[in-house]
Design a protein around this motif. Structure first.
Motif, mmCIF file in Angstrom:
data_model
loop_
_atom_site.group_PDB
_atom_site.id
_atom_site.type_symbol
_atom_site.label_atom_id
_atom_site.label_comp_id
_atom_site.label_asym_id
_atom_site.label_seq_id
_atom_site.Cartn_x
_atom_site.Cartn_y
_atom_site.Cartn_z
ATOM 1 N N GLU A 100 1.611 4.059 0.057
ATOM 2 C CA GLU A 100 2.269 5.186 0.718
ATOM 3 C C GLU A 100 2.889 4.742 2.042
ATOM 4 N N GLY A 101 2.186 3.856 2.736
ATOM 5 C CA GLY A 101 2.743 3.333 3.981
ATOM 6 C C GLY A 101 3.981 2.492 3.740
ATOM 7 N N PHE A 102 3.924 1.594 2.778
ATOM 8 C CA PHE A 102 5.092 0.761 2.500
ATOM 9 C C PHE A 102 6.265 1.597 1.996
ATOM 10 N N ALA A 103 5.965 2.659 1.274
ATOM 11 C CA ALA A 103 7.034 3.527 0.767
ATOM 12 C C ALA A 103 7.738 4.276 1.891
ATOM 13 N N ALA A 104 7.091 4.377 3.053
ATOM 14 C CA ALA A 104 7.715 5.058 4.189
ATOM 15 C C ALA A 104 8.767 4.203 4.877
ATOM 16 N N GLU A 105 8.865 2.924 4.491
ATOM 17 C CA GLU A 105 9.929 2.078 5.039
ATOM 18 C C GLU A 105 11.280 2.676 4.660
ATOM 19 N N PRO A 106 12.285 2.515 5.527
ATOM 20 C CA PRO A 106 13.634 2.923 5.125
ATOM 21 C C PRO A 106 14.049 2.193 3.851
ATOM 22 N N THR A 107 14.574 2.924 2.888
ATOM 23 C CA THR A 107 14.897 2.338 1.586
ATOM 24 C C THR A 107 15.767 1.084 1.673
ATOM 25 N N PRO A 108 16.811 1.049 2.522
ATOM 26 C CA PRO A 108 17.647 -0.153 2.544
ATOM 27 C C PRO A 108 16.912 -1.425 2.959
ATOM 28 N N THR A 109 15.796 -1.293 3.709
ATOM 29 C CA THR A 109 15.110 -2.490 4.192
ATOM 30 C C THR A 109 14.164 -3.077 3.155
ATOM 31 N N ARG A 110 13.967 -2.418 2.031
ATOM 32 C CA ARG A 110 12.979 -2.918 1.075
ATOM 33 C C ARG A 110 13.418 -4.222 0.424
ATOM 34 N N GLY A 111 14.700 -4.524 0.504
ATOM 35 C CA GLY A 111 15.169 -5.792 -0.021
ATOM 36 C C GLY A 111 14.566 -6.983 0.702
ATOM 37 N N ILE A 112 14.013 -6.748 1.910
ATOM 38 C CA ILE A 112 13.427 -7.859 2.657
ATOM 39 C C ILE A 112 12.213 -8.423 1.928
ATOM 40 N N TRP A 113 11.626 -7.656 1.017
ATOM 41 C CA TRP A 113 10.486 -8.149 0.250
ATOM 42 C C TRP A 113 10.875 -9.345 -0.612
ATOM 43 N N GLN A 114 12.145 -9.498 -0.920
ATOM 44 C CA GLN A 114 12.579 -10.605 -1.762
ATOM 45 C C GLN A 114 13.477 -11.571 -1.002
ATOM 46 N N SER A 115 13.467 -11.468 0.321
ATOM 47 C CA SER A 115 14.395 -12.209 1.163
ATOM 48 C C SER A 115 14.031 -13.685 1.291
ATOM 49 N N THR A 116 15.041 -14.487 1.666
ATOM 50 C CA THR A 116 14.804 -15.898 1.997
ATOM 51 C C THR A 116 13.885 -16.031 3.201
ATOM 52 N N THR A 117 13.781 -14.979 4.025
ATOM 53 C CA THR A 117 12.925 -15.013 5.211
ATOM 54 C C THR A 117 11.461 -15.226 4.853
ATOM 55 N N GLY A 118 11.060 -14.807 3.676
ATOM 56 C CA GLY A 118 9.689 -15.055 3.227
ATOM 57 C C GLY A 118 8.668 -14.094 3.786
ATOM 58 N N THR A 119 9.067 -12.836 3.970
ATOM 59 C CA THR A 119 8.159 -11.846 4.536
ATOM 60 C C THR A 119 7.009 -11.519 3.574
#
Length: 372
Positions: A100-119
């Motif tokens: 529920e907490g992770f779902a509260a992230e702004p939808t456009p930022t969820r792509g960071i989960w698959q980012s080269t940044t390695g979050t």
């Protein structure tokens, strides 16, 4: 039967439990890429039902959609992955609160989960549930050895892999990543903290159980064993926050995890969490000459990521108009958060780099709700 101190199943156990069938099931999951590289616990409908009974939720309820992937995590899918991760059923309400907490992230930022940044996702547990399920808050908090921490964090990662398809080398494009991608879950050491816990600071009662969720990039440990003034520690923290390698965007955000000894030293001097935050906020800056030297003297007009001043997309960062030789690296007090966790045995703290919004609070809090 024992081998080098490790227990092995004896013949009596094998009569009651088919070890080889269990291994075959584990290999089945591995052959279908349903794992994070480690063996998982096989799940049946009956074992799954024990998880679903702990929450008053429709199994088909969507906990977190990933619109850009056209995929969604349901309560049932979250439970399957929690069981596979090795959670006990009583951990599952914490897993649901985390989602529920992770779902509260702004939808456009969820792509960071698959980012080269390695979050990686990090869950912080507060309140009575810590003791009820055995969340480690003191000593080795970022390490191994505690089932609740290890499996709750792992449940999040397994669902990211199995539901959202975030397999390394495929949709997960992390260049190097972090060990936190296996599991990252800890509790705030409320009992050894001189201050209010994070969830109380943000409007919850002390007897509420909550999960705070962060998206992190790295954990930087800070050794300050012999400092005897909070200002000394504060400058150490600010220097760690402002290191140029952390400056991906125009600003950064951080979670400061103070060891109990450092927290006690600050409290003796009359500092509270907000005093620590303000000191770090005001002190966390980097010289413009240093930024130029590492190719981060300007920001992109589109993404606000830092880049060299001679880049075609470069514009001055928003603080350059103020003049001065130094650039602040935190946009506001909200960009820096403080908790107390770890053992009371050395002057050791940590700075966790967060991938948060340019402004605003870089995490979400959800209350743990069970069916009991």
């Amino acid at each position: 039967m024992m081998s080098h101190g490790l227990p092995l199943a004896d013949s009596e156990v094998e009569e009651r439990f088919d070890v080889w069938s269990a291994r075959a099931a584990i290999e089945y999951y591995e052959s279908h890429a349903f794992t994070d590289g480690l063996p998982v616990v096989p799940v049946s409908e009956s074992s799954l039902a024990a998880f679903l009974r702990t929450v008053d939720r429709d199994p088909q309820e969507v906990l977190m959609p990933m619109p850009h992937l056209n995929r969604a995590l349901t309560v049932r899918l979250a439970a399957i992955n929690a069981a596979m991760a090795g959670c006990l059923p009583e951990y599952f309400p914490v897993v649901v609160a985390a989602w529920e907490g992770f779902a509260a992230e702004p939808t456009p930022t969820r792509g960071i989960w698959q980012s080269t940044t390695g979050t990686a996702p990090l869950t912080l547990v507060n309140g009575p549930i810590r003791d009820q399920i055995g969340i480690n808050c003191a000593g080795n908090i970022f390490g191994s050895g505690f089932r609740a921490n290890a499996t709750i964090g792992r449940a999040i990662r397994l669902a990211a892999i199995n539901v959202f398809g975030l397999h390394p080398h495929l949709l997960d494009q992390a260049t190097q990543a972090t060990p936190a991608k296996y599991s990252a879950c800890l509790g705030e050491n409320e009992e050894n903290s001189p201050w209010e816990s994070l969830h109380v600071q943000h409007g919850f009662d002390s007897d509420d159980s909550t999960v705070s969720t962060f998206v992190i990039r790295s954990v930087l440990h800070l050794e300050a064993r012999h400092c005897d003034a909070p200002e000394q520690l504060g400058h150490d923290l600010a220097n760690s926050v402002a290191r140029t390698g952390a400056l991906l965007h125009e600003y950064t955000s951080s979670l400061i995890v103070l060891g109990p000894e450092h927290a006690a030293m600050c409290a003796r001097a009359g500092w509270d969490k907000d005093t620590v935050r303000r000191f770090v906020y005001e002190a966390a800056s980097v010289s413009r000459a240093t930024l130029a030297r590492v190719g981060k003297g300007a920001v992109s007009r589109h993404s606000r990521w830092r880049l060299p001043a001679d880049h075609p997309d470069a514009i001055a960062d928003e603080t350059s108009a103020r003049g001065g030789d130094d650039a602040p690296v935190l946009s506001s007090l909200d960009a820096i958060q403080v908790i107390v966790a770890g053992a009371d045995n050395a002057g050791v703290s940590a700075v966790v780099d967060l991938f948060g919004p340019p402004r605003g609070i870089p995490f979400s809090i959800a209350k743990v709700r069970s069916s009991a």
